[in-house]
Design a protein around this motif. Sequence first.
Motif, PDB file in Angstrom:
ATOM      1  N   GLU A  76       0.821  -1.216   0.000  1.00 39.58           N
ATOM      2  CA  GLU A  76       0.000   0.000   0.000  1.00 39.58           C
ATOM      3  C   GLU A  76       0.851   1.261   0.000  1.00 39.58           C
ATOM      4  O   GLU A  76       0.564   2.224  -0.716  1.00 39.58           O
ATOM      5  CB  GLU A  76      -0.922   0.016   1.224  1.00 39.58           C
ATOM      6  CG  GLU A  76      -2.004  -1.040   1.141  1.00 39.58           C
ATOM      7  CD  GLU A  76      -2.962  -0.961   2.318  1.00 39.58           C
ATOM      8  OE1 GLU A  76      -2.979   0.066   3.007  1.00 39.58           O
ATOM      9  OE2 GLU A  76      -3.678  -1.944   2.549  1.00 39.58           O
ATOM     10  N   VAL A 119      -6.646   5.572   3.363  1.00 40.74           N
ATOM     11  CA  VAL A 119      -7.695   5.844   2.391  1.00 40.74           C
ATOM     12  C   VAL A 119      -8.953   6.173   3.191  1.00 40.74           C
ATOM     13  O   VAL A 119      -9.327   5.423   4.086  1.00 40.74           O
ATOM     14  CB  VAL A 119      -7.941   4.601   1.507  1.00 40.74           C
ATOM     15  CG1 VAL A 119      -9.026   4.889   0.497  1.00 40.74           C
ATOM     16  CG2 VAL A 119      -6.660   4.185   0.820  1.00 40.74           C
ATOM     17  N   VAL A 161      -7.225  -0.353  -2.618  1.00 39.28           N
ATOM     18  CA  VAL A 161      -8.289  -1.118  -1.969  1.00 39.28           C
ATOM     19  C   VAL A 161      -8.625  -2.385  -2.750  1.00 39.28           C
ATOM     20  O   VAL A 161      -8.646  -3.486  -2.197  1.00 39.28           O
ATOM     21  CB  VAL A 161      -9.546  -0.245  -1.784  1.00 39.28           C
ATOM     22  CG1 VAL A 161     -10.691  -1.083  -1.243  1.00 39.28           C
ATOM     23  CG2 VAL A 161      -9.238   0.912  -0.854  1.00 39.28           C
ATOM     24  N   TYR A 190      -6.615   5.138  -5.007  1.00 38.81           N
ATOM     25  CA  TYR A 190      -7.390   4.469  -3.960  1.00 38.81           C
ATOM     26  C   TYR A 190      -7.947   3.147  -4.472  1.00 38.81           C
ATOM     27  O   TYR A 190      -7.973   2.144  -3.771  1.00 38.81           O
ATOM     28  CB  TYR A 190      -8.549   5.358  -3.502  1.00 38.81           C
ATOM     29  CG  TYR A 190      -8.104   6.545  -2.678  1.00 38.81           C
ATOM     30  CD1 TYR A 190      -6.876   6.532  -2.030  1.00 38.81           C
ATOM     31  CD2 TYR A 190      -8.923   7.665  -2.543  1.00 38.81           C
ATOM     32  CE1 TYR A 190      -6.473   7.623  -1.272  1.00 38.81           C
ATOM     33  CE2 TYR A 190      -8.531   8.748  -1.787  1.00 38.81           C
ATOM     34  CZ  TYR A 190      -7.297   8.722  -1.151  1.00 38.81           C
ATOM     35  OH  TYR A 190      -6.908   9.788  -0.396  1.00 38.81           O
ATOM     36  N   GLU A 191      -8.407   3.197  -5.719  1.00 37.91           N
ATOM     37  CA  GLU A 191      -8.996   1.999  -6.293  1.00 37.91           C
ATOM     38  C   GLU A 191      -7.960   0.874  -6.323  1.00 37.91           C
ATOM     39  O   GLU A 191      -8.243  -0.266  -5.955  1.00 37.91           O
ATOM     40  CB  GLU A 191      -9.501   2.292  -7.700  1.00 37.91           C
ATOM     41  CG  GLU A 191     -10.410   1.192  -8.205  1.00 37.91           C
ATOM     42  CD  GLU A 191     -11.014   1.521  -9.556  1.00 37.91           C
ATOM     43  OE1 GLU A 191     -10.776   2.627 -10.067  1.00 37.91           O
ATOM     44  OE2 GLU A 191     -11.707   0.644 -10.088  1.00 37.91           O
ATOM     45  N   ASP A 206     -11.145   7.612  -7.002  1.00 41.26           N
ATOM     46  CA  ASP A 206      -9.743   7.961  -7.261  1.00 41.26           C
ATOM     47  C   ASP A 206      -8.948   6.712  -7.640  1.00 41.26           C
ATOM     48  O   ASP A 206      -9.044   5.683  -6.989  1.00 41.26           O
ATOM     49  CB  ASP A 206      -9.175   8.587  -5.990  1.00 41.26           C
ATOM     50  CG  ASP A 206      -7.743   9.041  -6.168  1.00 41.26           C
ATOM     51  OD1 ASP A 206      -7.567  10.214  -6.503  1.00 41.26           O
ATOM     52  OD2 ASP A 206      -6.825   8.220  -5.967  1.00 41.26           O
ATOM     53  N   ASP A 243     -14.183   6.425   0.655  1.00 40.91           N
ATOM     54  CA  ASP A 243     -13.569   5.999  -0.602  1.00 40.91           C
ATOM     55  C   ASP A 243     -13.372   4.493  -0.653  1.00 40.91           C
ATOM     56  O   ASP A 243     -13.517   3.878  -1.700  1.00 40.91           O
ATOM     57  CB  ASP A 243     -12.229   6.714  -0.794  1.00 40.91           C
ATOM     58  CG  ASP A 243     -12.426   8.168  -1.148  1.00 40.91           C
ATOM     59  OD1 ASP A 243     -13.099   8.426  -2.157  1.00 40.91           O
ATOM     60  OD2 ASP A 243     -11.944   9.035  -0.409  1.00 40.91           O
ATOM     61  N   VAL A 244     -13.023   3.899   0.508  1.00 36.91           N
ATOM     62  CA  VAL A 244     -12.863   2.446   0.546  1.00 36.91           C
ATOM     63  C   VAL A 244     -14.141   1.797   0.053  1.00 36.91           C
ATOM     64  O   VAL A 244     -14.144   0.930  -0.820  1.00 36.91           O
ATOM     65  CB  VAL A 244     -12.547   1.969   1.975  1.00 36.91           C
ATOM     66  CG1 VAL A 244     -12.585   0.449   2.026  1.00 36.91           C
ATOM     67  CG2 VAL A 244     -11.200   2.490   2.428  1.00 36.91           C
ATOM     68  N   LYS A 278       0.952   4.065  -2.908  1.00 32.96           N
ATOM     69  CA  LYS A 278       0.585   5.439  -2.600  1.00 32.96           C
ATOM     70  C   LYS A 278       1.696   6.405  -3.017  1.00 32.96           C
ATOM     71  O   LYS A 278       1.431   7.506  -3.483  1.00 32.96           O
ATOM     72  CB  LYS A 278       0.298   5.581  -1.106  1.00 32.96           C
ATOM     73  CG  LYS A 278      -0.492   6.831  -0.824  1.00 32.96           C
ATOM     74  CD  LYS A 278      -1.281   6.739   0.463  1.00 32.96           C
ATOM     75  CE  LYS A 278      -2.224   7.931   0.565  1.00 32.96           C
ATOM     76  NZ  LYS A 278      -2.447   8.311   1.949  1.00 32.96           N
TER      77      LYS A 278
END
Lengths: 358, 343
Positions: A283, B30, B62, B58-59, B55, B34-35, A287
Motif C-alpha cells: 500500500e 484511504v 483497496v 485508492y482503487e 480515485d 472511498d474504501v 501510494k
Amino acid sequence: MEKSVREEAGKNGSWKRRLGALGLALTLALSLAGCGGKSGAGTADEPSVSPAASNAASAAPAGSAAPASTAPSAAPAATDTAAPAATVYPLTVKDATGTDVVLNAEPKRIVTLAPSETETAFAVGAGERVMGVDQFSDYPKEAAQKAKIGDINTNVEAVLALKPDLVLAHNGLQPDVIKKLRELKVTVYAGDPKTLDQVIGHVEIIGKLLNEQVKAAQVADKMKADRDRIVAAVKDAPKKKVYLEFSPGWSVGKGEFLDELLTLAGGTNVAGDQKGWFEINAESIIKSNPQVILYGTDAMTGNTIYDAIMKRPGFSALAAVKSKDIHPVDSSLVTRTGPRLTDGLVEIAKAVHPDKVN
Amino acid sequence: MRKAWIYGGGFGLLLLVSILICLSLGSARVPLADVWGVLLHRIPGIGPRLIPAPDAAYETIVADVRLPRVVLAMLVGASLAVAGAGFQAVLRNPLADPYTLGVASGASAGAAFAILSGMRIALGLWSVPGAAFITGLLTLLLVYTLAGRSGRKKVETLILAGVIVQAFFGAFVSLMISLSQGVVNEIVFWLMGSVALRGWEYSRVLLPLLAIVLIILIAYSRQLNLFALGERQAMHMGVNVNRTKLVVLGASTLLTAGAVSVAGTIGFVGLVVPHLVRLLAGPDNRLLVPVSALAGASYVLWADTLARLVLGAQEIPLGVVTALIGTPFFAYLLLKRRQSAEG
C-alpha cells in the motif's frame, strides 16, 4: 551451490538484525563488545605513528573519542592530494575495529574474507599476492581461481593453512571471525566504510597497506571522477521518485549504500523515510507512486524480482510500470563496498536519468 | 441445533464485521467513504451506475492490494483451522495440528530448495508454492510408509513417524538456510509466513481445495464424533475406522499443503482455533468443523491486518503475529477454564 552474495556492511547488519530476532542477538552483541574492549586496551601501549605519508587515521590519538569505525575510512580522503609514494614499513594503521594493525614488511600472502576486499586487492594491483578468497568472490575472474576459505562463516583453519601475512576483512560482516583470527596471531585489517567517500578512502588505505599506492590512487581518482561526473550531470535534473527492490519483497531505506547512490544519481528513494532493509508494504509503495523502479539481478535471482513486480497486485497502476521505467541493476555493483561501487552509481544514474547520463 | 445457529451465526457475523473493518484499515490512509466507494463501484453490473469512479490510486490500493490479501488471509486461516480440527479429531491428541504429520516441514524443505536452487529463474513464480505443495504431499506418503502398512496404523505410530520426518526435514531446511547468502534471508521469511503481495490467483488455487475438504470433513463429522470414544468403540458402532482415518487425514493434509504452499508456515492457527471453538461450542464435530473455518478465517484476517498495520510502511511476518497473539490468549483461556472447573 549458490553463486552470488549480495553483501555489504549495512545490509548484513540488517540481516543480522533479523537473525537477532531469532535469538542470536546476544551472541553478536557479546562478540562485538569483546572486540571493542580488546582494541581499546591494545591501543594504549602502542603509539600509532606511520613513518611515511601522514595518515590521519593512524595519527589519531589512541583512545580518541571519535567512533573507531569511521576514522580509518574517512581519513584518507583528506590525503588524496599528497603524491602517492612507496609505503615504508613497519607501518601502523588503525582499522575499523579500532585496532592498530602493524605491518612489518610488505604483505606477500594476502587472504580476503569478503568480495569487496577481494575486488579492492585486485583493483590496486595486488591480485597476484592474494592467496585465498571467500567463496563469493567472483570478480575479477582470476579471483575465482584462488583457494577458497569458506563463505561468510569463514573457515579459520583454511585461512591459517594459507599462512597469510595479512587478512583483509569487513568488520560489518565478520566481527567474530576477525576477533578469532587475531587471537590466533593473524594480522587482520578490517574495513567498514559506510559512505561512498569512505569506500574511496578504503581503496587508498588498502593500496597503502599493500604498497600499491600509485595504482590505488588511480582507482580512487577514477571513482571520484565517476562520482563527480554523475553528480554534475544530474545537478539540474528534477529529482525522480524511485523504488528500489534488491531482494524479493524487500526495499531499502536510509543508511544503506543503495539509498546514498540513488540520491547522488538524482533520485529520491520512496522508502527514504525507512531505515535499512525492510519488508515492504504494498500500500505504501502504491501510494508513493514511484516513477522509476530499480531491481537487483545476479546469477541466482535472474529476473525473478522483475517477474514478481509485474505480477504483484496493484503494481500495474504505478507510473513506473505504466511507462516501463523498470531497470535491472547488477546487485554486486551496488552492494559491495569495493572499487566498482561507482560503476553501480553510473548504472543507477543511467536508469534514473537516461537523458542526462550516458 | 439451536447451538449451531448461535455459534455459526455468531462467528459468521464476527467474520463479516472483521472483513468490513480490515478492508478499511491499511498503512495508506484511504478515507472510509472511498474504501466503500471503490468496493461498491466494483460490484459487477449495478456498481458503476451506483457510485462514480473513485480515485485511481485508492482503487488500486483497496481493490487490487487489500481485497485479495484479505480474502487470501481468510482462506488460509480457514484452511489451517479446518485441517487442525480434522487432525485433532482423528488423532485424538490435543497437541495435534495441521503440521503434526510433518507436512509443514516437508513443504518448507521443498520451498527452501526452490528458493536456494534458483528454480524460479527456470520455472517462474509458481515454482516455490509448487515445490512446497508437492514435497508436502510426499511427506505424508513418507510418514504413512514409515507408520506401516495401510489399515494397521496406530495413532501413536503415525505421530511418531511425523515427528521423525519433521526432524529430518527441519534439519534439511536449516542446512538450506546456512547455505544461502543474501541480504534478506528469503527462506527464513518464507518460513514465517505471509499473505502479502499475492494476487487473486493464490486464492483461486486455495478456495476449491478448502471447499472440497470442508465438505468431506463435514460428511465424516458423525464418524469423527464416535472416534472420541476410541477407535475400538467406534468400530463397534459401525464406523469404518481405517477408511475414516485415511480420508480425513489425507484431506486435511492436502488442505494444509495448499495453505502452506501459498502462505508459508503460519503456526498456531491450526492448533488453537479448533481448541478455542471446542471450549466455546463443545466437541461436536458437526459444529466444530464449520465454526472452526469461520473462526480461523477471522483469526488470520486480524493477525494479517496487524501485520501490515503495526509498523506502518513495514510488514511483520504473519506467522509471528499469529503466534504472538495466539499464545497468551490461549493460555488465558486454559487458565480460565481450569479456574471454573476448580471453583
